[in-house]
Design an enzyme around this catalytic site. Structure first.
Site, PDB file in Angstrom:
ATOM      1  N   SER A 122      -1.098  12.720   5.280  1.00 49.19           N
ATOM      2  CA  SER A 122       0.356  11.678   5.658  1.00 49.19           C
ATOM      3  C   SER A 122       0.815  10.663   3.730  1.00 49.19           C
ATOM      4  CB  SER A 122      -0.278  10.637   5.445  1.00 49.19           C
ATOM      5  OG  SER A 122       0.591   9.795   6.228  1.00 49.19           O
ATOM      6  N   HIS A 178       8.806  10.277   5.145  1.00 49.63           N
ATOM      7  CA  HIS A 178       7.542  10.451   5.423  1.00 49.63           C
ATOM      8  C   HIS A 178       7.117  11.747   6.601  1.00 49.63           C
ATOM      9  CE1 HIS A 178       5.223   9.248   9.115  1.00 49.63           C
ATOM     10  NE2 HIS A 178       4.540   8.782   8.471  1.00 49.63           N
ATOM     11  N   TYR A 234       0.192  14.037   9.533  1.00 50.55           N
ATOM     12  CA  TYR A 234      -1.164  14.902  10.343  1.00 50.55           C
ATOM     13  C   TYR A 234      -2.699  15.114  10.411  1.00 50.55           C
ATOM     14  CZ  TYR A 234       4.081  17.988  10.232  1.00 50.55           C
ATOM     15  OH  TYR A 234       5.578  17.437  10.742  1.00 50.55           O
ATOM     16  N   SER A 252      -8.387  -7.565   5.591  1.00 53.10           N
ATOM     17  CA  SER A 252      -8.442  -5.490   5.235  1.00 53.10           C
ATOM     18  C   SER A 252      -7.598  -5.738   4.049  1.00 53.10           C
ATOM     19  CB  SER A 252      -6.489  -5.821   6.498  1.00 53.10           C
ATOM     20  OG  SER A 252      -7.365  -5.187   7.453  1.00 53.10           O
TER      21      SER A 252
END
Length: 443
Positions: free
Chosen positions: A233, A247, A250, A401
Site C-alpha cells: 500500500s 493512493h 493491493y 494503537s
C-alpha cells in the site's frame, strides 16, 4: 470475463492492521531497524540525501506501546476485516486454483535469490520457506508485493532526485512482519510511503463470529482459526499543487478451517486526488487502469470505477476525495489464480498510471494562491481519512494503537479556512464540480 457485485464490502481490516493505507510500523523489540536505502541496482555515491531521522528511524523507547500497537493491529484486522457491506466477484467461479504441472517450480533457487536481490529488503518470509512452496498463493503474493514496492520506490526516488527512502523493517511477535519505506521532504515529494506487510496468526473468536455473521461457515479447532494477511500500500503527496496525490493498495487474506478448507479473497484499488483538474491527466490515469482491467473482462473497470467513486465520498462536504480510479474487495472468483493475475496486472499499472503525471508537473510554476488551494484540498483529504475511513477510525479508538502509523497517510501540511469558497468559474471551482459529479474519463 463477466463480473458480478454482491453484498459485502470495503477494506477496513487491512488498514486497521497496516495503520491505514499500509503505513503500519508494528513493533516488537526487534523492529527498530530503519535505514536509508540505496535503491536496488544502484552502486556508488548517490546525489540524493538520506533521511535517517523522524519516527521511522528511531528505536529504543516506546517499545511497549509499539507492541500494544501490534496487538491492536491484529484486533483491528479481526474486528474490521469482516464488517464488509459489498463484495467483488468475477464469474463464473471455479472450484479453485489450477493444479501445477508435476515437478514444476515457479522459481528455481538462483532465480528466487535474484528476484529478492532487487527488493527494498529481504522478504518477510524466509527464502527456504518460499522455495519450499513456490506454487502457494502466499508465496506468489509476497513476491509480487515486494516487487511492486521496489518498482514504485525506484520510480519515485528517480523522479525526486534528492531524497532517499528510509527503509524500516519490522517483525511481529505473533507472526510475520513488514517493510515500510518512507521518503519525506524531498525535492518533488512532500511525503511518500510505500509499505508491505505479511502477517499471520490466529483470529480471535470475535473475528470468527463477525465472519460467520457475513455468511461464512467456519469450523474452528480448539477455538482457533489460522489466518494470513499480506499486501502492499502507498500514499504519495507531491509538493507542487499541479502534481496530484495518489493512493494504492493491493492485498490478500485467507483463513484456514479445522478441516483444512481455506477461505480466501483479494482486495485493493488505486485512486488519484488532484488539487487542480487536468483533463489529460485524468484521462491518462483512468485509461491506464481501464486497460489493466480490460485484460480480465470488459465489465470490470466500470463497476470498480463506480465503487471507488462511492467509497471515497466525503458526506458532510458532498464531494469525493478525488477523481477516483478503481476499488474492490472480497474478490474470490473465478479462481484464485485468475484473481491473483488480475491483482498483479493492476499493481503493474501503478507506475505507468501515475509517474508520467508527476514528471509532467513536478516543476510547474505556481503561485501562493495555488499553494493555498492545495493546502485547503489537503484538509479535505484529512477529513476523509479521519472521519470516514473505517480502518483509521478503528485504530484511533483502539487503546494502545500506534498513532504515528495510523496517521502516516496524512500530508505533512494542510489548512482550513472559515467559509472558504472559490470564485465562480475559477480553476478551483472546476475541480469541485468534478468532485461533486464524477465523470466518465474514458469514453
Amino acid at each position: 470475463m463477466a463480473l458480478r457485485l454482491g453484498r459485502l464490502g470495503s477494506d477496513p481490516w487491512w488498514r486497521a492492521v497496516l495503520g491505514d493505507y499500509a503505513q503500519l510500523r508494528a513493533a516488537s523489540p526487534r523492529c527498530a531497524s530503519a535505514r536509508v536505502c540505496q535503491l536496488p541496482g544502484t552502486a556508488g555515491p548517490q546525489p540524493r540525501r538520506g533521511l535517517g531521522y523522524g519516527p521511522w528511524a528511531r528505536g529504543g523507547s516506546g517499545l511497549g506501546t509499539r507492541l500494544a500497537a501490534t496487538l491492536a493491529g491484529l484486533a483491528g484486522l479481526a474486528a474490521a476485516a469482516f464488517g464488509h457491506v459489498q463484495r467483488a466477484e468475477m464469474v463464473p467461479k471455479s472450484s479453485g486454483a489450477r493444479s501445477p504441472s508435476p515437478g514444476r517450480r515457479e522459481e528455481d533457487g538462483d532465480e528466487l535469490a535474484r528476484r529478492c536481490s532487487t527488493f527494498m529488503s529481504s522478504p518477510v518470509t524466509e527464502l527456504r520457506e518460499l522455495r519450499r512452496r513456490p506454487e502457494d498463493m502466499k508465496t506468489k503474493m509476497e513476491l509480487m508485493i515486494m516487487e511492486t514496492q521496489a518498482q514504485v520506490c525506484r520510480a519515485l526516488a528517480q523522479v525526486d532526485g534528492v531524497a532517499d527512502f528510509t527503509v524500516d523493517r519490522w517483525e511481529r511477535k505473533e507472526g510475520g512482519g513488514g517493510i515500510t519505506c518512507v521518503l519525506q521532504d524531498g525535492r518533488v515529494f512532500e511525503k511518500a510511503g510505500v509499505s508491505i506487510s505479511v502477517v499471520h496468526g490466529n483470529l480471535s473468536e470475535e473475528a470468527a463470529n463477525q465472519m460467520r455473521g457475513r455468511g461464512k461457515t467456519l469450523k474452528t479447532k480448539d477455538s482457533k482459526l489460522p489466518f494470513t494477511a499480506m499486501g502492499v500500500s502507498s500514499v504519495i503527496h507531491p509538493k507542487n499543487p499541479y502534481a496530484p496525490t495518489m493512493h494504492f493498495n493491493y492485498r490478500y487474506f485467507e483463513v484456514e478451517e479445522a478441516d483444512g478448507n481455506t477461505h480466501w479473497w483479494f482486495g485493493g484499488g488505486c485512486d488519484l486526488t488532484p488539487t487542480y483538474l487536468n483533463q489529460e491527466d485524468a484521462v491518462h490515469f483512468h485509461r491506464t487502469l481501464k486497460e489493466a482491467c480490460d485484460q480480465h473482462g470488459p465489465d470490470i473497470y466500470p463497476k470498480f470505477k463506480k465503487w471507488c467513486d462511492d467509497y471515497f465520498f466525503i458526506v458532510h462536504r458532498g464531494e469525493r476525495r478525488g477523481i477516483g480510479g478503481i476499488f474492490f474487495d472480497d474478490l474470490d472468483s473465478p479462481s484464485k489464480e485468475e484473481a491473483f493475475r488480475f491483482v498483479k496486472t493492476c499493481a503493474e499499472a501503478v507506475v505507468p498510471s501515475y509517474v508520467p503525471i508527476v514528471k509532467k508537473h513536478c516543476d510547474d510554476s505556481y503561485t501562493p494562491r495555488d499553494k493555498l488551494w492545495q493546502q485547503l484540498r489537503r484538509g479535505r483529504y484529512v477529513e476523509f481519512n479521519l472521519l470516514y475511513d473505517r480502518g483509521t477510525k478503528f485504530g484511533l479508538f483502539t487503546p494502545g494503537s500506534r498513532i504515528e502509523s495510523i496517521l502516516m497517510s496524512l500530508p505533512l501540511t494542510a489548512r482550513w479556512e472559515y467559509m472558504h469558497s472559490p470564485p465562480e468559474n475559477s480553476k478551483e471551482a472546476e475541480i469541485l464540480e468534478v468532485l461533486r459529479h464524477p465523470k466518465d474519463w474514458v469514453h
